[in-house]
Design a protein around this motif. Structure first.
Motif, PDB file in Angstrom:
ATOM      1  N   VAL A   1      -7.919  -5.960   0.925  1.00 16.69           N
ATOM      2  CA  VAL A   1      -6.420  -6.725  -0.220  1.00 16.69           C
ATOM      3  C   VAL A   1      -7.714  -5.035  -1.008  1.00 16.69           C
ATOM      4  O   VAL A   1      -6.860  -3.582  -1.850  1.00 16.69           O
ATOM      5  CB  VAL A   1      -6.653  -6.972  -0.896  1.00 16.69           C
ATOM      6  N   GLU A   2      -8.807  -4.732  -0.964  1.00 15.11           N
ATOM      7  CA  GLU A   2      -9.289  -3.886  -2.977  1.00 15.11           C
ATOM      8  C   GLU A   2      -9.198  -2.592  -2.091  1.00 15.11           C
ATOM      9  O   GLU A   2      -8.741  -1.775  -3.247  1.00 15.11           O
ATOM     10  CB  GLU A   2     -10.247  -4.623  -3.119  1.00 15.11           C
ATOM     11  N   MET A   3      -9.745  -2.890  -0.658  1.00 12.80           N
ATOM     12  CA  MET A   3      -9.594  -1.141  -0.032  1.00 12.80           C
ATOM     13  C   MET A   3      -8.480   0.306  -0.136  1.00 12.80           C
ATOM     14  O   MET A   3      -8.720   0.997  -0.450  1.00 12.80           O
ATOM     15  CB  MET A   3     -11.107  -1.267   0.682  1.00 12.80           C
ATOM     16  N   PRO A   4      -7.587  -0.499   0.540  1.00 15.52           N
ATOM     17  CA  PRO A   4      -6.725  -0.035   0.975  1.00 15.52           C
ATOM     18  C   PRO A   4      -5.728   0.525  -0.805  1.00 15.52           C
ATOM     19  O   PRO A   4      -5.439   1.524  -0.703  1.00 15.52           O
ATOM     20  CB  PRO A   4      -5.477  -0.724   2.090  1.00 15.52           C
ATOM     21  N   LEU A   5      -5.965  -0.438  -1.789  1.00 19.05           N
ATOM     22  CA  LEU A   5      -5.017   0.009  -2.672  1.00 19.05           C
ATOM     23  C   LEU A   5      -5.739   0.990  -3.407  1.00 19.05           C
ATOM     24  O   LEU A   5      -5.235   1.456  -4.453  1.00 19.05           O
ATOM     25  CB  LEU A   5      -4.697  -1.408  -3.301  1.00 19.05           C
ATOM     26  N   GLN A   6      -7.016   0.820  -2.837  1.00 15.59           N
ATOM     27  CA  GLN A   6      -7.908   1.340  -4.474  1.00 15.59           C
ATOM     28  C   GLN A   6      -7.454   3.140  -3.794  1.00 15.59           C
ATOM     29  O   GLN A   6      -7.332   3.875  -4.078  1.00 15.59           O
ATOM     30  CB  GLN A   6      -9.204   1.493  -4.279  1.00 15.59           C
ATOM     31  N   ARG A   7      -7.645   3.096  -2.903  1.00 18.95           N
ATOM     32  CA  ARG A   7      -7.357   4.525  -1.586  1.00 18.95           C
ATOM     33  C   ARG A   7      -6.017   4.684  -1.806  1.00 18.95           C
ATOM     34  O   ARG A   7      -5.775   6.110  -2.484  1.00 18.95           O
ATOM     35  CB  ARG A   7      -7.977   4.583  -0.018  1.00 18.95           C
ATOM     36  N   ALA A   8      -5.066   4.194  -1.705  1.00 19.26           N
ATOM     37  CA  ALA A   8      -3.993   4.832  -1.923  1.00 19.26           C
ATOM     38  C   ALA A   8      -3.652   4.795  -3.599  1.00 19.26           C
ATOM     39  O   ALA A   8      -2.658   6.048  -3.751  1.00 19.26           O
ATOM     40  CB  ALA A   8      -2.748   4.013  -2.079  1.00 19.26           C
TER      41      ALA A   8
ATOM     42  N   GLU B   1      -9.695   4.258 -12.965  1.00 19.55           N
ATOM     43  CA  GLU B   1      -8.622   3.116 -13.155  1.00 19.55           C
ATOM     44  C   GLU B   1      -7.886   2.458 -12.369  1.00 19.55           C
ATOM     45  O   GLU B   1      -7.639   1.369 -12.399  1.00 19.55           O
ATOM     46  CB  GLU B   1      -7.586   4.683 -13.764  1.00 19.55           C
ATOM     47  N   CYS B   2      -7.793   2.744 -10.872  1.00 21.59           N
ATOM     48  CA  CYS B   2      -7.956   1.868  -9.991  1.00 21.59           C
ATOM     49  C   CYS B   2      -8.936   0.733  -9.806  1.00 21.59           C
ATOM     50  O   CYS B   2      -8.568   0.057  -9.915  1.00 21.59           O
ATOM     51  CB  CYS B   2      -7.515   2.687  -8.485  1.00 21.59           C
ATOM     52  N   ARG B   3      -9.730   1.263  -9.786  1.00 20.29           N
ATOM     53  CA  ARG B   3     -10.984   0.036 -10.178  1.00 20.29           C
ATOM     54  C   ARG B   3     -10.677  -0.873 -10.953  1.00 20.29           C
ATOM     55  O   ARG B   3     -10.379  -2.539 -10.944  1.00 20.29           O
ATOM     56  CB  ARG B   3     -11.869   0.221 -10.276  1.00 20.29           C
TER      57      ARG B   3
ATOM     58  N   THR C   1       0.742  -1.585   0.110  1.00 16.46           N
ATOM     59  CA  THR C   1      -0.365  -0.014   0.036  1.00 16.46           C
ATOM     60  C   THR C   1       0.971   1.263   0.110  1.00 16.46           C
ATOM     61  O   THR C   1       0.762   2.326  -0.748  1.00 16.46           O
ATOM     62  CB  THR C   1      -0.606   0.035   1.078  1.00 16.46           C
ATOM     63  N   ALA C   2       1.678   1.189   0.897  1.00 17.79           N
ATOM     64  CA  ALA C   2       2.711   2.283   1.085  1.00 17.79           C
ATOM     65  C   ALA C   2       3.582   2.669  -0.719  1.00 17.79           C
ATOM     66  O   ALA C   2       4.159   3.286  -1.121  1.00 17.79           O
ATOM     67  CB  ALA C   2       3.851   2.507   2.123  1.00 17.79           C
ATOM     68  N   ALA C   3       3.935   1.266  -1.346  1.00 17.73           N
ATOM     69  CA  ALA C   3       4.494   1.976  -2.380  1.00 17.73           C
ATOM     70  C   ALA C   3       3.463   1.873  -3.755  1.00 17.73           C
ATOM     71  O   ALA C   3       4.278   2.951  -4.703  1.00 17.73           O
ATOM     72  CB  ALA C   3       4.667  -0.202  -3.217  1.00 17.73           C
ATOM     73  N   VAL C   4       2.533   2.560  -3.911  1.00 15.95           N
ATOM     74  CA  VAL C   4       1.535   1.978  -4.328  1.00 15.95           C
ATOM     75  C   VAL C   4       1.776   3.625  -4.076  1.00 15.95           C
ATOM     76  O   VAL C   4       1.572   4.857  -5.085  1.00 15.95           O
ATOM     77  CB  VAL C   4       0.065   1.850  -4.611  1.00 15.95           C
ATOM     78  N   THR C   5       1.123   4.611  -2.869  1.00 15.13           N
ATOM     79  CA  THR C   5       0.629   5.701  -2.328  1.00 15.13           C
ATOM     80  C   THR C   5       2.408   6.273  -3.141  1.00 15.13           C
ATOM     81  O   THR C   5       2.221   7.901  -3.433  1.00 15.13           O
ATOM     82  CB  THR C   5       0.319   6.239  -0.796  1.00 15.13           C
ATOM     83  N   ALA C   6       3.350   5.486  -3.006  1.00 13.40           N
ATOM     84  CA  ALA C   6       4.718   6.705  -3.587  1.00 13.40           C
ATOM     85  C   ALA C   6       5.238   6.550  -4.965  1.00 13.40           C
ATOM     86  O   ALA C   6       5.719   7.051  -4.876  1.00 13.40           O
ATOM     87  CB  ALA C   6       5.761   6.249  -1.821  1.00 13.40           C
ATOM     88  N   ALA C   7       4.026   5.993  -5.479  1.00 16.93           N
ATOM     89  CA  ALA C   7       4.593   5.842  -6.819  1.00 16.93           C
ATOM     90  C   ALA C   7       4.527   6.730  -7.817  1.00 16.93           C
ATOM     91  O   ALA C   7       4.272   7.797  -7.764  1.00 16.93           O
ATOM     92  CB  ALA C   7       3.382   4.863  -7.272  1.00 16.93           C
TER      93      ALA C   7
END
Length: 298
Positions: A257-264, A274-276, A221-227
């Motif tokens: 898994v889906e909800m935090p990655l969607q937010r990130a 795009e995220c969805r 999740t952190a990696a996606v947020t900082a991408a």
């Protein structure tokens, strides 16, 4: 520009809406993420996310917006708002694809309701944000495509870009009357799950707590947020595929898994659509392939 954006932040705060800075010219929070948290100042007792640090304090707002021409984010949950986000198709090659406004209008017609008239903000992509006061009796969260295709909602855990901000040189602007309406009952019923009255409780299988699973979820999740720009979608795809194996094994549910990655992904600058789309395909692939490997091993 800085004065205009500060004024937009102060105007939102005067309405009781909690604001926080977004990076100039973008929709991404300007506050540090958990992985880069210095554990000082507001985070001295632990990392505080943008939703926790959003404020209506005019002195804090002036101090922040004096530093740079930040765009203005409104944390919808603390502000008592639910915002319906009517998006536009990202594929510009097809002129037949309906936009969120069209699919939302079709939803209203199917349910025998008029399209609600409330405070409306035109977004930088020519979509629309419909602002409503959220019901006090229930804590609503974000949704993605629950109401209709290209129709998302922002409540607790979400934010919107305030009118007066600009992304890619295009301003978010209020359209028509600025009167704010309460969320219609029919929309609330659609968004709130039915209360399980007289319904036997489902007994969930006991799940063994595995610290490495939690660590993997936090790391991805952190990696996606900082991408960085240009790598956001690829990072989201890789993270979903990496975590999908834990869904296949039963260590995590798909929602976990889906909800935090969607937010990130949205925090990193990707659109909700795009995220969805990326999450749906990546998790399906990972779950299928990991189930297949489990069967072979057995």
């Amino acid at each position: 520009m800085s004065d205009d954006l500060m004024r937009a932040a102060l105007n939102a705060a005067e309405r009781g809406w909690h604001v926080f800075p977004l990076r100039p010219g973008t929709k991404r929070p300007a506050l540090h993420g958990e992985s880069a948290c210095p554990r000082t100042g507001p985070c001295a007792s632990g990392h505080r996310k943008w939703e926790d640090r959003a404020t209506t304090d005019p002195d804090r707002i002036r101090a922040a917006w004096h530093r740079a021409p930040f765009n203005v984010g409104i944390a919808t949950g603390p502000s008592g708002l639910l915002v319906v986000d009517l998006d536009v198709p990202k594929d510009k090659s097809s002129t037949d694809a309906p936009c969120g406004a069209a699919t939302f209008k079709a939803l209203c017609e199917r349910t025998g309701q008029a399209v609600p008239r409330t405070r409306t903000v035109r977004t930088a992509s020519s979509g629309q944000h419909l602002y409503f006061t959220a019901p006090a009796a229930v804590r609503l969260h974000n949704t993605a495509g629950t109401l209709a295709p290209l129709v998302d909602t922002r409540a607790w855990g979400g934010y919107v870009v305030a009118a007066g901000s600009a992304v890619d040189g295009t301003r978010y602007e209020v359209q028509g009357p600025a009167l704010l309406r309460a969320l219609p009952d029919w929309l609330k019923r659609t968004l709130v799950p039915p209360h399980p009255v007289n319904r036997p409780a489902a007994v969930a299988a006991a799940r063994v707590h595995r610290p490495y699973v939690d660590a993997a979820l936090a790391r991805e999740t952190a990696a996606v947020t900082a991408a960085p720009e240009g790598r956001r979608n690829a990072t989201l795809l890789r993270a979903a595929r990496a975590l999908g194996r834990f869904v296949a094994s039963g260590d995590l549910t798909r929602d976990e898994v889906e909800m935090p990655l969607q937010r990130a992904g949205e925090s990193a600058g990707l659109s909700a659509t795009e995220c969805r789309t990326t999450l749906h395909s990546a998790l399906d692939w990972s779950i299928t392939h990991n189930h297949a490997r489990t069967g072979v091993a057995a």
